[in-house]
Design an enzyme around this catalytic site. Structure first.
Site, PDB file in Angstrom:
ATOM      1  N   LYS A   9       0.819  -1.215   0.000  1.00 53.07           N
ATOM      2  CA  LYS A   9       0.000   0.000   0.000  1.00 53.07           C
ATOM      3  C   LYS A   9       0.862   1.281   0.000  1.00 53.07           C
ATOM      4  CE  LYS A   9      -3.976  -2.212   2.303  1.00 53.07           C
ATOM      5  NZ  LYS A   9      -4.962  -2.113   3.420  1.00 53.07           N
ATOM      6  N   TYR A  49     -12.237  -2.187  -3.663  1.00 53.03           N
ATOM      7  CA  TYR A  49     -12.711  -2.330  -2.277  1.00 53.03           C
ATOM      8  C   TYR A  49     -14.231  -2.187  -2.166  1.00 53.03           C
ATOM      9  CZ  TYR A  49      -8.202  -2.583   0.222  1.00 53.03           C
ATOM     10  OH  TYR A  49      -6.998  -2.988   0.750  1.00 53.03           O
ATOM     11  N   ARG A  85      -1.716 -14.049   4.845  1.00 53.38           N
ATOM     12  CA  ARG A  85      -2.415 -13.287   5.889  1.00 53.38           C
ATOM     13  C   ARG A  85      -1.707 -13.430   7.242  1.00 53.38           C
ATOM     14  NH1 ARG A  85      -7.168 -10.866   4.387  1.00 53.38           N
ATOM     15  NH2 ARG A  85      -7.966 -10.864   6.506  1.00 53.38           N
ATOM     16  N   ARG A 102       2.677  -6.028   9.404  1.00 51.09           N
ATOM     17  CA  ARG A 102       1.935  -4.889   9.967  1.00 51.09           C
ATOM     18  C   ARG A 102       2.500  -4.475  11.322  1.00 51.09           C
ATOM     19  NH1 ARG A 102      -3.955  -6.933   7.780  1.00 51.09           N
ATOM     20  NH2 ARG A 102      -4.035  -5.647   5.892  1.00 51.09           N
ATOM     21  N   ASN A 112      -1.997   0.473   6.715  1.00 50.88           N
ATOM     22  CA  ASN A 112      -1.457  -0.761   7.299  1.00 50.88           C
ATOM     23  C   ASN A 112      -0.617  -1.577   6.316  1.00 50.88           C
ATOM     24  OD1 ASN A 112      -3.530  -1.744   5.779  1.00 50.88           O
ATOM     25  ND2 ASN A 112      -4.633  -2.731   7.448  1.00 50.88           N
ATOM     26  N   HIS A 115      -2.176  -5.396   1.627  1.00 50.08           N
ATOM     27  CA  HIS A 115      -3.466  -6.075   1.455  1.00 50.08           C
ATOM     28  C   HIS A 115      -3.196  -7.512   1.036  1.00 50.08           C
ATOM     29  CE1 HIS A 115      -7.349  -7.328  -0.198  1.00 50.08           C
ATOM     30  NE2 HIS A 115      -6.650  -7.795  -1.219  1.00 50.08           N
ATOM     31  N   GLU A 126      -9.416 -10.983  -7.627  1.00 52.83           N
ATOM     32  CA  GLU A 126      -8.480  -9.871  -7.453  1.00 52.83           C
ATOM     33  C   GLU A 126      -7.263 -10.020  -8.369  1.00 52.83           C
ATOM     34  OE1 GLU A 126      -9.757  -8.996  -2.804  1.00 52.83           O
ATOM     35  OE2 GLU A 126      -7.689  -9.576  -3.245  1.00 52.83           O
TER      36      GLU A 126
HETATM   37  P1  ATP Z   1      -7.024  -6.014   3.465  1.00 51.00           P
HETATM   38  O1  ATP Z   1      -8.376  -6.335   2.857  1.00 51.00           O
HETATM   39  O2  ATP Z   1      -6.511  -4.641   3.068  1.00 51.00           O
HETATM   40  O3  ATP Z   1      -6.024  -7.099   3.257  1.00 51.00           O
HETATM   41  P2  ATP Z   1      -7.987  -6.884   6.012  1.00 51.00           P
HETATM   42  O4  ATP Z   1      -8.583  -8.026   5.253  1.00 51.00           O
HETATM   43  O5  ATP Z   1      -7.071  -7.184   7.147  1.00 51.00           O
HETATM   44  O6  ATP Z   1      -7.195  -5.920   5.053  1.00 51.00           O
HETATM   45  P3  ATP Z   1     -10.561  -5.574   5.905  1.00 51.00           P
HETATM   46  O7  ATP Z   1     -11.556  -5.739   6.990  1.00 51.00           O
HETATM   47  O8  ATP Z   1     -10.748  -6.302   4.618  1.00 51.00           O
HETATM   48  O9  ATP Z   1      -9.120  -5.907   6.541  1.00 51.00           O
HETATM   49  O10 ATP Z   1     -10.432  -4.006   5.632  1.00 51.00           O
HETATM   50  C1  ATP Z   1      -9.832  -3.546   4.433  1.00 51.00           C
HETATM   51  C2  ATP Z   1      -8.944  -2.381   4.761  1.00 51.00           C
HETATM   52  O11 ATP Z   1      -9.734  -1.274   5.178  1.00 51.00           O
HETATM   53  C3  ATP Z   1      -7.955  -2.594   5.915  1.00 51.00           C
HETATM   54  O12 ATP Z   1      -6.760  -3.209   5.526  1.00 51.00           O
HETATM   55  C4  ATP Z   1      -7.705  -1.176   6.381  1.00 51.00           C
HETATM   56  O13 ATP Z   1      -6.730  -0.542   5.561  1.00 51.00           O
HETATM   57  C5  ATP Z   1      -9.039  -0.515   6.157  1.00 51.00           C
HETATM   58  N1  ATP Z   1      -9.821  -0.509   7.386  1.00 51.00           N
HETATM   59  C6  ATP Z   1     -10.498  -1.547   7.927  1.00 51.00           C
HETATM   60  N2  ATP Z   1     -11.119  -1.202   9.065  1.00 51.00           N
HETATM   61  C7  ATP Z   1     -10.828   0.104   9.251  1.00 51.00           C
HETATM   62  C8  ATP Z   1     -11.160   1.060  10.242  1.00 51.00           C
HETATM   63  N3  ATP Z   1     -11.935   0.752  11.274  1.00 51.00           N
HETATM   64  N4  ATP Z   1     -10.672   2.313  10.102  1.00 51.00           N
HETATM   65  C9  ATP Z   1      -9.892   2.657   9.050  1.00 51.00           C
HETATM   66  N5  ATP Z   1      -9.548   1.799   8.069  1.00 51.00           N
HETATM   67  C10 ATP Z   1      -9.992   0.545   8.172  1.00 51.00           C
HETATM   68 MG    MG Z   2      -9.767  -7.758   3.484  1.00 49.17          MG
END
Ligand code: ATP
Ligand code: MG
Length: 137
Positions: A9, A49, A85, A102, A112, A115, A126
């Site tokens: 990212k 997203y 993951r 992370r 973070n 992805h 994807e």
């Molecule tokens: P990713 O999909 O990016 O791999 P993830 O699967 O760990 O991450 P998801 O729940 O899919 O988490 O959320 C997608 C992304 O949205 C997160 O990686 C983060 O960057 C952002 N995100 C998620 N929750 C929050 C939050 N509460 N506040 C701000 N950003 C968030």
């Molecule tokens: Mg995710």
């Protein structure tokens, strides 16, 4: 062997951390089989997203992902989706295990650093979103 879609990212590409993050993947037994640097438009990031479109953080997430270039990549290995993951660590870096990407590099829940796809169906979707068949061997 399984494949998954990974994105380094903007917070991480900006800090020149691509090599350090890739070393974590390789140390975990994941092979980088495709990789490119791109700058997503807000429309492209928003579509990627889309599953989160009703969440309160969606606007911020899309704006962040389109703010600067990212590195999109395909990682391959046994159980690549789960393994990736695991190496990434928890979404919120405050909860991420020691040694994870992370934990070491993420700045916040939003910024973070990486992805990773979360299931075989989303991984296939994807990968196809970013890479053509010709780019994958
Ligand atoms: P990713 O999909 O990016 O791999 P993830 O699967 O760990 O991450 P998801 O729940 O899919 O988490 O959320 C997608 C992304 O949205 C997160 O990686 C983060 O960057 C952002 N995100 C998620 N929750 C929050 C939050 N509460 N506040 C701000 N950003 C968030
Ligand atoms: Mg995710």
């Amino acid at each position: 062997t399984e494949r998954t879609l990974s994105i380094i990212k903007p917070d991480a590409t900006r800090r020149n951390l691509t090599g350090k993050i890739n070393a974590k993947f390789e140390e975990a037994g994941l092979r980088i089989v495709a990789q490119k640097r791109i700058h997503l438009s807000e429309a492209q990031a928003g579509k990627f997203y889309e599953v989160h479109k009703d969440r309160p953080f969606y606007g911020e997430l899309v704006e962040f992902m389109a703010s600067e270039p990212v590195v999109v990549q395909v990682l391959e290995g046994e159980g690549a989706i789960a393994k990736n993951r695991e190496v990434m660590g928890a979404t919120n870096p405050a909860n991420a295990d020691e040694g994870t990407i992370r934990k070491e590099f993420a700045l916040s829940m939003g910024e973070n650093s990486v992805h990773g796809s979360d299931a075989p169906e989303t991984a296939a979707q994807e990968i196809a979103y970013f890479f053509s068949g010709l780019e994958l061997v």
